[in-house]
Each structure stands twice: as structure tokens, then as C-alpha cells.
Design a protein around this motif. Structure first.
Motif, short mmCIF file in Angstrom:
data_model
loop_
_atom_site.label_atom_id
_atom_site.label_comp_id
_atom_site.label_asym_id
_atom_site.label_seq_id
_atom_site.Cartn_x
_atom_site.Cartn_y
_atom_site.Cartn_z
N PHE A 27 -4.42 -23.54 14.27
CA PHE A 27 -3.06 -23.00 14.21
C PHE A 27 -2.75 -22.47 12.81
CE2 PHE A 27 -0.56 -25.11 17.92
CZ PHE A 27 -1.58 -24.80 18.79
N SER A 43 2.87 -21.97 17.34
CA SER A 43 2.92 -23.04 18.34
C SER A 43 3.54 -22.54 19.64
CB SER A 43 3.72 -24.23 17.79
OG SER A 43 3.74 -25.29 18.72
N SER A 98 2.27 -33.40 17.68
CA SER A 98 2.84 -32.36 18.52
C SER A 98 3.29 -32.96 19.85
CB SER A 98 1.81 -31.26 18.79
OG SER A 98 2.27 -30.37 19.79
#
Length: 251
Positions: A27, A42, A70
Motif C-alpha cells: 500500500f 486503502s 486495518s
């Protein structure tokens, strides 16, 4: 029940194509590539995963944390270790690459190297997905297959077209850690150079992480030149990886 189709914005389509060529990326690297915020990356990952266009996995390869949990991608009660990665499904990769790449999932043993190569590509050619500008290792594995379906030559980390002379293409090698053992680094240089010559390339651009490793590569290059009866290897350039990334604003 099939997942709903989604309409991708141009930057999202470009990201998917780039990501397919590079296998996948974390990411954090995706944010650098797209110039978007971590929150935007995200959100994109959630959309692509929900539409069965991408996989998301956390890969622990010893990179420093701490890692933020997350709510979307981590299991409840599980402490996160390592960064989240996004990589295309086999079908989506096939669409962009125009060949079946097979099933691929990131491994802890190669994730750091793949990250470094992707960051270097971003530093040198940005998000350009034209394989005539940068040919990724994934594309090279397909291109260099023999009639038997086997790859019989060393696969470089990429090929990049010379900015000053468009008739020249250079092989790219990224080295993150020292190859210990009698002559291992020298042999690695030799194999990379021989493969470049066999493929009629201008030579090899070798990017080493850190001053110590760069000196080791330079010493290995000197030994190899002497073995070949040369004062120096004219088809080899050695660069500091992190200095290159910092100069180009990637790290």
C-alpha cells in the motif's frame, strides 16, 4: 452470485496495469506510485477486492513497524505484522499482460526486492507502462521463453531504454544485500553482463543498497574485468540505490 462491476477512473486503470507488470506492491508503494493518500489507496484496494479484481494480503518480511491494524483487511484479534499488499487476480493480470500469468502471491522472501525494483522503476520512468520504455521482469519472463517453453537466460530485474540514446536499452539489476561466499558477487555480475550481451543490450545498470554494498560490487567488477583481461567493464554502471531514490523523490 457475481460481484458487481465497477467503473475505474483513468488513474486507477493505469495503476492496475502498472501493478500487473510489477506483480504487486505494498500500500505504501502504491501511494508513492499514484500520488494518492494512504486513505485513497486503502479505498481503492477495498473496491478492487470487492469486485474480485485484486487480492490483498499482509506480508511480514521483517520491515520495521509498528503496523496500523486495518478493520477491513485484518482478522479481528490478530496483531498486524508487515505491510499490506495489493496484487491483481490471475484474470485481471491476464487482461493487462495479454498472457496468462498463472497464480501468483507475494512471498516474504522476495517482497523487499520487488519493492525496491518497483521504487527504482518509479524513480527512473514513473508510471509509464510502455514496455518499450521499461520492460518488467514479469514481461521478460514471457518474452525470453524458448521454443521449449523454458527460460534459458538470466532474467534481469528489468530493462530500461536509454534517455540519451533511444537506440540503447540497458538491463537493470537491484542488489539489497551482500552475496557472501567465494566469488558469488563476481559470478552474479558475470551472469548479468553475459545475459545483457546475449540479448544485445547496451550493458547493465547495477543499483546497490548502501555504500558498503556498492563498494563490494565495485570490487567485484574490478576482479571480473581483470579476469577478462580488461582495465574496466565498459558495459557496467554501478549506482547507489537509495541515493537514486532520494534524488528522484521516491524515498
Amino acid at each position: 452470485m457475481s460481484e458487481p462491476e465497477i467503473r475505474l477512473q483513468p488513474w486507477e486503470t493505469l495503476f492496475e496495469e502498472f501493478n500487473a507488470q510489477q506483480y504487486g506492491m505494498s500500500f505504501d508503494t502504491a501511494a508513492k506510485a499514484t500520488g494518492k493518500s494512504p486513505q485513497a489507496v486503502s479505498k481503492l484496494a477495498r473496491r478492487l477486492k470487492k469486485a474480485s479484481r485484486a487480492h490483498v494480503a499482509r506480508i511480514d518480511y521483517g520491515s520495521p513497524g509498528p503496523w496500523r491494524k486495518s478493520a477491513t483487511f485484518d482478522d479481528p484479534g490478530e496483531a498486524p505484522h508487515g505491510p499490506l499488499w495489493i496484487y491483481p487476480t490471475r484474470e485481471i493480470g491476464w487482461g493487462y499482460l495479454e498472457f496468462d500469468p498463472g497464480e501468483w502471491h507475494p512471498k516474504a522472501s522476495t517482497a523487499a526486492h520487488l519493492t525496491a525494483v518497483t521504487e527504482l522503476r518509479l524513480a527512473l520512468t514513473g508510471m509509464n507502462t510502455d514496455p518499450r520504455i521499461w520492460t518488467s521482469e514479469r514481461l521478460l519472463r514471457r518474452r525470453l521463453k524458448s521454443e521449449t517453453g523454458r527460460v534459458e537466460v538470466h532474467i534481469h530485474d528489468g530493462w530500461v531504454r536509454d534517455f540519451a540514446d533511444v537506440d540503447k536499452v540497458w538491463a537493470v539489476e537491484v542488489e539489497l544485500s551482500r552475496k557472501f561466499g567465494e566469488g558469488r558477487l563476481t559470478r552474479a555480475l558475470s551472469v548479468a553482463l553475459d545475459a545483457a550481451e546475449r540479448c544485445e543490450l547496451a550493458g547493465v545498470l547495477y543499483f546497490a543498497r548502501g555504500a558498503g554494498l556498492r563498494r563490494a560490487v565495485e570490487n567485484a567488477a574490478t576482479r571480473l574485468a581483470h579476469q577478462r583481461g580488461l582495465d574496466q567493464l565498459s558495459n557496467l554502471e554501478i549506482h547507489d540505490l537509495d541515493i537514486t531514490l532520494a534524488r528522484k523523490g521516491v524515498r
